[in-house]
Design a protein around this motif. Structure first.
Motif, short mmCIF file in Angstrom:
data_model
loop_
_atom_site.label_atom_id
_atom_site.label_comp_id
_atom_site.label_asym_id
_atom_site.label_seq_id
_atom_site.Cartn_x
_atom_site.Cartn_y
_atom_site.Cartn_z
N ASP A 109 -60.39 95.41 -23.61
CA ASP A 109 -59.13 95.29 -24.35
C ASP A 109 -57.98 94.78 -23.49
O ASP A 109 -56.82 94.90 -23.85
N ASP A 110 -58.32 94.23 -22.32
CA ASP A 110 -57.26 93.83 -21.40
C ASP A 110 -57.16 92.29 -21.37
O ASP A 110 -58.07 91.61 -20.90
N PRO A 111 -56.03 91.73 -21.82
CA PRO A 111 -55.90 90.27 -21.84
C PRO A 111 -56.15 89.65 -20.47
O PRO A 111 -56.78 88.59 -20.37
N ALA A 112 -55.68 90.34 -19.41
CA ALA A 112 -55.86 89.78 -18.06
C ALA A 112 -57.34 89.67 -17.71
O ALA A 112 -57.77 88.72 -17.04
N ALA A 113 -58.13 90.64 -18.20
CA ALA A 113 -59.58 90.61 -17.91
C ALA A 113 -60.23 89.40 -18.60
O ALA A 113 -61.12 88.75 -18.04
N SER A 133 -67.66 99.72 -31.91
CA SER A 133 -66.35 100.27 -31.54
C SER A 133 -65.49 99.28 -30.75
O SER A 133 -64.27 99.33 -30.83
N VAL A 134 -66.09 98.38 -29.98
CA VAL A 134 -65.27 97.46 -29.17
C VAL A 134 -65.28 96.04 -29.73
O VAL A 134 -64.70 95.11 -29.16
N PHE A 135 -65.96 95.89 -30.86
CA PHE A 135 -66.16 94.56 -31.43
C PHE A 135 -64.84 93.84 -31.72
O PHE A 135 -64.66 92.66 -31.39
N GLY A 136 -63.90 94.57 -32.33
CA GLY A 136 -62.62 93.97 -32.71
C GLY A 136 -61.87 93.46 -31.49
O GLY A 136 -61.44 92.29 -31.45
N ASP A 137 -61.74 94.29 -30.47
CA ASP A 137 -61.01 93.90 -29.25
C ASP A 137 -61.66 92.70 -28.58
O ASP A 137 -60.97 91.76 -28.15
N VAL A 138 -62.97 92.75 -28.48
CA VAL A 138 -63.66 91.69 -27.74
C VAL A 138 -63.53 90.34 -28.46
O VAL A 138 -63.26 89.31 -27.82
N SER A 146 -67.26 76.14 -28.84
CA SER A 146 -67.51 77.55 -28.54
C SER A 146 -68.24 78.15 -29.72
O SER A 146 -67.88 77.88 -30.87
N ARG A 147 -69.24 78.97 -29.44
CA ARG A 147 -70.01 79.63 -30.52
C ARG A 147 -70.13 81.12 -30.20
O ARG A 147 -70.30 81.50 -29.04
N ILE A 148 -70.07 81.92 -31.27
CA ILE A 148 -70.07 83.37 -31.10
C ILE A 148 -71.32 83.92 -31.79
O ILE A 148 -71.52 83.66 -32.98
N ILE A 149 -72.10 84.66 -31.04
CA ILE A 149 -73.34 85.22 -31.62
C ILE A 149 -73.10 86.72 -31.85
O ILE A 149 -72.79 87.45 -30.90
N VAL A 150 -73.26 87.13 -33.10
CA VAL A 150 -72.89 88.49 -33.47
C VAL A 150 -74.14 89.26 -33.89
O VAL A 150 -74.98 88.75 -34.63
N GLU A 151 -74.23 90.49 -33.41
CA GLU A 151 -75.38 91.36 -33.73
C GLU A 151 -75.01 92.34 -34.84
O GLU A 151 -73.86 92.72 -34.96
N LYS A 152 -76.00 92.80 -35.58
CA LYS A 152 -75.75 93.87 -36.53
C LYS A 152 -75.35 95.14 -35.78
O LYS A 152 -75.67 95.23 -34.59
N PRO A 153 -74.71 96.15 -36.36
CA PRO A 153 -74.45 96.24 -37.79
C PRO A 153 -73.25 95.39 -38.22
O PRO A 153 -72.24 95.35 -37.53
N PHE A 154 -73.43 94.70 -39.35
CA PHE A 154 -72.33 93.93 -39.94
C PHE A 154 -71.65 94.84 -40.96
O PHE A 154 -71.68 94.59 -42.16
N GLY A 155 -71.09 95.93 -40.50
CA GLY A 155 -70.43 96.89 -41.39
C GLY A 155 -71.38 97.98 -41.83
O GLY A 155 -72.57 97.99 -41.46
N GLN A 210 -64.27 93.60 -44.43
CA GLN A 210 -63.20 93.70 -43.43
C GLN A 210 -63.60 92.96 -42.13
O GLN A 210 -62.83 92.21 -41.57
N LEU A 211 -64.86 93.19 -41.74
CA LEU A 211 -65.37 92.53 -40.54
C LEU A 211 -65.40 91.01 -40.72
O LEU A 211 -65.00 90.25 -39.83
N SER A 212 -65.85 90.57 -41.90
CA SER A 212 -65.90 89.12 -42.16
C SER A 212 -64.51 88.52 -42.13
O SER A 212 -64.29 87.44 -41.59
N ALA A 213 -63.53 89.26 -42.71
CA ALA A 213 -62.15 88.76 -42.72
C ALA A 213 -61.62 88.67 -41.29
O ALA A 213 -60.96 87.70 -40.91
#
Ligand SMILES: NC(=O)C1=CN([C@@H]2O[C@H](COP(=O)(O)OP(=O)(O)OC[C@H]3O[C@@H](n4cnc5c(N)ncnc54)[C@H](OP(=O)(O)O)[C@@H]3O)[C@@H](O)[C@H]2O)C=CC1
Ligand SMILES: O=C1O[C@H](COP(=O)(O)O)[C@@H](O)[C@H](O)[C@H]1O
Length: 515
Positions: free
Chosen positions: A111-115, A143-148, A164-173, A181-184
């Motif tokens: 959750d750290d922009p500098a990181a 739990s950290v999905f939103g920040d990341v 750039s491509r983002i690969i996302v793992e389940k659970p999708f909600g 909410q996650l899709s939005a």
């Protein structure tokens, strides 16, 4: 060159198709970033898959790998964690050293922009040209999905002309609302073409074969409908329990863990209409259409089970789900579920789709079983048994048709036999790629065919949410079943009531039949 080409020439074919059709294999720098590099998924699945692709020279030549996680580690620590999952053959030793030499590790919080700036700098340093292509694999807990995702979108995206491509793992909600909410959230940060939602079952050989079997043959499709089929059963069985992973499992249960995603994706491929082409958008449109025709589920459509220890079993088999120290003692989370799905369209009206999945059962097996109707106007005094077309997804990939034949010799009796395509017999020394290996390669290639689109998710959750809410709120007690059994007898009764016939008379001669 035929399909029976050696493993080496199969790789050549793959490389060729990458270069010819998808414009890869060129020298653009690619950086594959594993977020959550210190975790279980990363070491067991993601590092091994990217290593096998690297080993077989299927990645763009200038590919680097960056692991990112909070733990203060070195590449050597990651290597140590991964080693036993990498299946390194003696002849691969040199290549294996090369693989780790293109690896880096960056430690930082989520959750750290500098990181994230530091991560982006580390990636830029690997991009020898002004820009490059970046892939981010999110092997992280929700739990950290939103920040990341915010950190990546704001600090780490490549500049044009790279992608750039983002690969996302389940659970999708957990249900329709949380998934929406996650899709939005994701669509506020990335375009749909940048998002690759993984369902690793879509990377399995026989799941990918469903389209070929259905639409590459004339033979099956005319009977693939309500006029000929009595029911379709899609089964997932595992012979082990939660093995200390119960704390995680207990928050989800078998329906969210396996049925709502893997089995429903298989159902889509079995039930959808023929797409206009093999383009990802055409296939995904057809999957959405069939989901839209599928009724929502209620408690009356399912049998839920939870395994109990087998007092006569060995080792783990003595332990029931509630004996797992990470599981609450009064948990009613199902570890087994059988459900009947109804598809209200012209092809499938009246044909039950029975989805069954469970842990701690009698065997490891995933299969699709299409059971045909009884022979009409039977002249053989009730002797014919129903035909079945079985697509065995794992283990021991196979397609077989159970059918009647005249018993050979001076008799007019009949017997059950099979037309059998067993992969191990037909394709000698065949090595099938791991599902993650295939899917990661697809992401490099920009092929979204085997990934889940947001509207597929929306409809998948629409079907399951009413049932899941009733289970969460009413907490119905699951039927106990013995570790190592076939699951609750009630599940067989459900199938029987829906018209599935089991005679117990079929016997397969096994591998000897091929000698
Ligand atoms: N090429 C190959 O590899 C081939 C392998 N075989 C093997 O031969 C064996 C038998 O073939 P199979 O097609 O399963 O035929 P079976 O007739 O033995 O089983 C058919 C179906 O009936 C279910 N079933 C089993 N026992 C019962 C029961 N007591 N009540 C209700 N349903 C039941 C099974 O479900 P459940 O999954 O719950 O047990 C399965 O879905 C399998 O191990 C199969 O893999 C056969 C042909 C070719
Ligand atoms: O997604 C999951 O799948 C695995 C089974 O995957 P497989 O490729 O080994 O068949 C399952 O064990 C796990 O509970 C589930 O989360």
């Amino acid at each position: 060159m035929g399909w029976l080409a050696s493993a080496e020439s199969t790789l050549d074919l793959l490389r060729h198709s990458l270069e010819a059709e998808r414009g890869l294999g060129v020298s653009a720098p690619h950086v594959f970033v594993i977020m959550g590099a210190s975790g279980d998924l990363a070491k067991k699945k993601i590092y091994p898959a990217i290593w096998w692709l690297f080993r077989d020279k299927l990645l763009p030549e200038n590919t680097s790998i960056v692991g990112y996680a909070r733990s203060k580690l070195e590449v050597s620590d990651i290597r140590e964690k991964c080693d036993k999952f990498m299946k390194v053959r003696s002849e691969d030793r040199e290549r294996y050293e090369q693989f780790w030499s293109v690896n880096q590790y960056v430690s930082g919080t989520y959750d750290d922009p500098a990181a994230f700036d530091a991560l982006s700098e580390a990636i830029s340093a690997l991009e020898t040209e002004a820009t490059g292509n970046r892939l981010f694999y999110l092997a992280l807990p929700p739990s950290v999905f939103g920040d990341v995702t915010c950190g990546i979108a704001r600090h780490c995206m490549t500049t044009n002309p790279g992608w750039s491509r983002i690969i996302v793992e389940k659970p999708f909600g957990r249900d329709a609302a949380s998934s929406a909410q996650l899709s939005a959230h994701l669509s506020s940060l990335f375009t749909e073409s940048q998002i690759y939602r993984i369902d690793h079952y879509l990377g399995k050989e026989m799941v990918q074969n469903l389209m070929t079997l259905r639409f590459g043959n004339v033979l099956f499709e005319p009977t693939w409908n309500r006029n000929h089929l009595a029911c379709v059963t899609i089964t997932f069985k595992e012979p082990f329990g939660t093995k200390g992973r119960g704390g995680y499992f207990d928050q989800f249960g078998i329906i969210r863990d396996v049925m709502q995603n893997h089995l429903l994706q298989i159902l889509c491929l079995v039930a959808m209409e023929k797409p206009c082409s093999t383009a990802a958008s055409d296939i995904r449109d057809e999957k959405v259409k069939v989901l839209k025709c599928t009724r929502q589920l209620g408690l009356e459509d399912v049998v839920l089970g939870q395994y109990v220890g087998d007092p006569h079993g060995d080792g783990d088999a003595r332990q029931g789900y509630l004996d797992d120290p990470t599981v609450p003692k009064d948990s009613v989370t199902p570890t087994f579920a059988a459900a009947v799905l109804r598809i209200d369209n012209e092809r499938w009206e009246g044909v039950p789709f029975i989805l069954r999945c469970g842990k701690a059962l009698n065997e490891r097996k995933a299969e699709v079983r299409l059971q045909y109707r009884d022979v009409a106007g039977d002249i053989f005094r009730g002797q014919p048994h129903r035909n079945e077309l079985v697509i065995r997804l794992q283990p021991g990939e196979a397609v077989y048709v159970k059918m009647m034949t005249k018993r050979p010799g001076m008799t007019f009796d009949m017997e059950e036999t099979e037309l059998d395509l067993t992969y191990s017999a037909r394709y000698k020394d065949l090595k099938l790629p791991d599902a993650y290996e295939r899917l990661l390669l697809d992401v490099f290639c920009g092929a979204q065919m085997h990934f889940v689109r947001s509207d597929e998710l929306e409809h998948a959750w629409r079907i399951f949410t009413p049932l899941l809410h009733v289970i969460d709120e009413q907490k119905p007690k699951p039927v106990p079943y013995r570790y190592g059994s076939r699951g609750p007898a009630e599940a067989d009764e459900l199938s029987r009531g829906l018209g599935f016939r089991y005679t117990g008379s079929y016997s397969w001669k096994g591998d000897d039949a091929h000698l």
